[in-house]
Design a protein around this motif. Structure first.
Motif, short mmCIF file in Angstrom:
data_model
loop_
_atom_site.label_atom_id
_atom_site.label_comp_id
_atom_site.label_asym_id
_atom_site.label_seq_id
_atom_site.Cartn_x
_atom_site.Cartn_y
_atom_site.Cartn_z
N ARG A 120 8.32 -4.27 9.82
CA ARG A 120 8.18 -5.69 10.20
C ARG A 120 8.43 -6.59 9.00
O ARG A 120 9.10 -7.63 9.12
CB ARG A 120 6.78 -5.93 10.78
N GLN A 121 7.91 -6.21 7.87
CA GLN A 121 8.08 -7.04 6.67
C GLN A 121 9.54 -7.04 6.20
O GLN A 121 10.04 -8.05 5.69
CB GLN A 121 7.15 -6.52 5.56
N PHE A 122 10.23 -5.94 6.39
CA PHE A 122 11.65 -5.88 6.04
C PHE A 122 12.45 -6.88 6.85
O PHE A 122 13.25 -7.66 6.30
CB PHE A 122 12.17 -4.46 6.27
N PHE A 123 12.24 -6.89 8.16
CA PHE A 123 13.01 -7.80 9.01
C PHE A 123 12.55 -9.24 8.88
O PHE A 123 13.33 -10.16 9.13
CB PHE A 123 12.96 -7.33 10.46
N ALA A 124 11.30 -9.46 8.46
CA ALA A 124 10.87 -10.82 8.17
C ALA A 124 11.58 -11.35 6.92
O ALA A 124 11.89 -12.55 6.81
CB ALA A 124 9.35 -10.87 7.96
N THR A 125 11.87 -10.46 5.99
CA THR A 125 12.60 -10.84 4.78
C THR A 125 14.09 -11.00 5.05
O THR A 125 14.72 -11.94 4.57
CB THR A 125 12.38 -9.78 3.68
N PHE A 126 14.65 -10.10 5.85
CA PHE A 126 16.09 -10.12 6.14
C PHE A 126 16.33 -10.11 7.65
O PHE A 126 16.79 -9.11 8.23
CB PHE A 126 16.77 -8.91 5.51
#
Length: 462
Positions: free
Chosen positions: A334-340
């Motif tokens: 989730r944090q990956f896709f929030a960043t990118f």
């Protein structure tokens, strides 16, 4: 999005999934050696290599419980840091008098690693490209400005980035600014480095035995006897490099906190996907929170994304079952896709975890036992890919009869504070972790508990 991106992620380490390690036989009963190194990760391998370089005639034997690089050495993010002190800010606060010397030693250490890799043809994708740390909250901006000034005083080439410059470099709307450190540190394929060092050790004449956990050490006359599952080994001296795994010297254990860190790796990105995020210099990236992410490209165009959670298990247990943690891997996704968000649809191909050896002061501890015949260097707290070579050098110096420049360092002579025993340890770690999360959400303001730990130079990190 998260479930679909993780659906096909193999529960294995990306770095080591591309080859099968060569696993040697267990050590035979009644083996002997001048020096026995316990642990086949970076510290143990560097110790064995340097011991043979110091004295080619020395009989050096390396014992590993599983196989070379099985632990953190083969499954980390592959960041190379010049810092021996868990960052310059921590180093100057804890060892102000000798900090300039520690910086010089860290730079020399990294240069020697690069030279060893080049001189011996080790193909480990080592790239000294520096790194960028991004601000994700307003209070990070002041912290990075202070860090930039410190790096400049030390002669590092740095660029302090505002929000526009940070997002122009790597395209994420989460960035409020950043600090680009151009020449300090870099990236490496850690498993390839393990393989290269293993081969170098063997070419130098180190005898290596896998599947040989050391269960105990005792003095016997003028030497030492190590007890293994396949029998006893007699040694003149012993160097312990077990790090997060339970040491055969029990006095080490209160100083080391084993915590689990978790990682994801994407499928290779297309040219258009890379273009959507920029990242032209392909440097290592982190963010500046107490709980931070680290991320980097791989040689074949993937993104490795890890960190944030640091999971401690009651009793300091180390178990392979802890390497897979669905809640943490889903959080990381989730944090990956929030960043990118522009990478929506990218899938993760690998997910894993590994145990890190943390200490209360964030840096390794060193010491001796059995009348100076045993030395150890453990507790790298997530920055051991490069500093493990320095730790190995210190431990070898401790085994000599005379003090050296390194063994005179306050960082080596003093060990900080041990972690409390259970059942106190687990709630103390849980409280500290909770307060770190709270500080991140509260503009970086550290509560009374964290301020108390700061006063004594104590903390918890991965």
């Amino acid at each position: 999005m998260t479930d679909s991106s993780l659906r096909d992620a193999a529960p294995e380490v990306f770095w080591t999934s591309r080859f099968t390690p060569e696993i040697s036989d267990p050590v035979p009963d009644r083996a002997t050696a001048d020096l026995v190194v316990v642990g086949g990760g970076f510290t143990g391998l560097w110790a064995a290599v340097q011991a043979k370089q110091d004295d080619p005639d020395a009989d050096v034997l390396l014992l590993e419980a599983r196989h070379a690089g099985y632990g953190a050495s083969g499954r980390n993010g592959g960041f190379l840091s010049e810092s021996l002190t868990h960052g310059h800010g921590h180093g100057i606060a804890r060892w102000p008098g000798e900090f300039p010397r520690l910086v010089e030693l860290g730079r020399r250490n990294l240069a020697e690693i690069a030279k060893t890799v080049a001189d011996h043809g080790i193909e480990a994708d080592l790239r000294l490209v520096g790194k960028t740390t991004f601000a994700l909250a307003p209070h990070h901006l002041g912290e990075l400005a202070g860090l930039a000034a410190l790096h400049e005083r030390l002669g590092d080439r740095v660029t302090l980035l505002d929000a526009d410059a940070a997002r122009a470099d790597v395209r994420s709307a989460t960035y409020l600014g950043g600090l680009r450190i151009h020449d300090s540190g870099g990236l490496v394929d850690p498993a390839a480095l393990v393989n290269g060092l293993t081969g170098l050790a063997e070419r130098l004449g180190v005898r290596r035995f896998d599947r040989s956990p050391v269960l105990g050490i005792r003095r016997d006359g003028g030497g030492l006897v190590l007890r293994t599952r396949s029998g006893s080994v007699r040694a003149g001296k012993v160097l312990i490099a077990t790090n997060a795994f339970p040491a055969p010297l029990r006095r080490i254990r209160p100083w080391v906190l084993p915590v689990y860190d978790h990682v994801l790796v994407t499928e290779p990105l297309s040219a258009s996907q890379w273009a959507s995020i920029g990242w032209e210099e392909r440097q290592g990236l982190t963010d500046n929170g107490n709980q931070f992410h680290y991320y980097r490209p791989t040689a074949d165009g993937r993104i490795l994304w890890g960190g944030y959670d640091a999971i401690y298990h009651f009793g300091g247990r180390v178990d392979a079952s802890y390497e897979q943690r669905d809640a943490t891997h889903q959080l990381l996704a989730r944090q990956f896709f929030a960043t990118f968000p522009q990478l929506e649809g990218v899938r993760f191909t690998h997910r894993w975890g590994g145990v890190i050896d943390s200490t209360s002061r964030f840096t390794p501890i060193f010491g001796t036992a059995h009348g100076g015949r045993v030395a150890y260097a453990v507790g790298y707290t997530g920055l051991g890919v490069a500093s493990s070579r320095f730790g190995a050098r210190v431990a070898l110096d401790l085994l000599r009869d005379e003090p050296s420049e390194l063994t005179r360092l306050a960082m080596v002579r003093r060990r900080g504070i041990p972690f409390p025993p259970e059942p106190v340890r687990w709630p103390v770690v849980a409280l500290t972790r909770h307060q770190m999360i709270r500080a991140d959400a509260n503009g970086g303001r550290r509560g009374a508990w964290l301020r108390l730990l700061d006063r004594f130079g104590v903390g918890f990190d991965s």
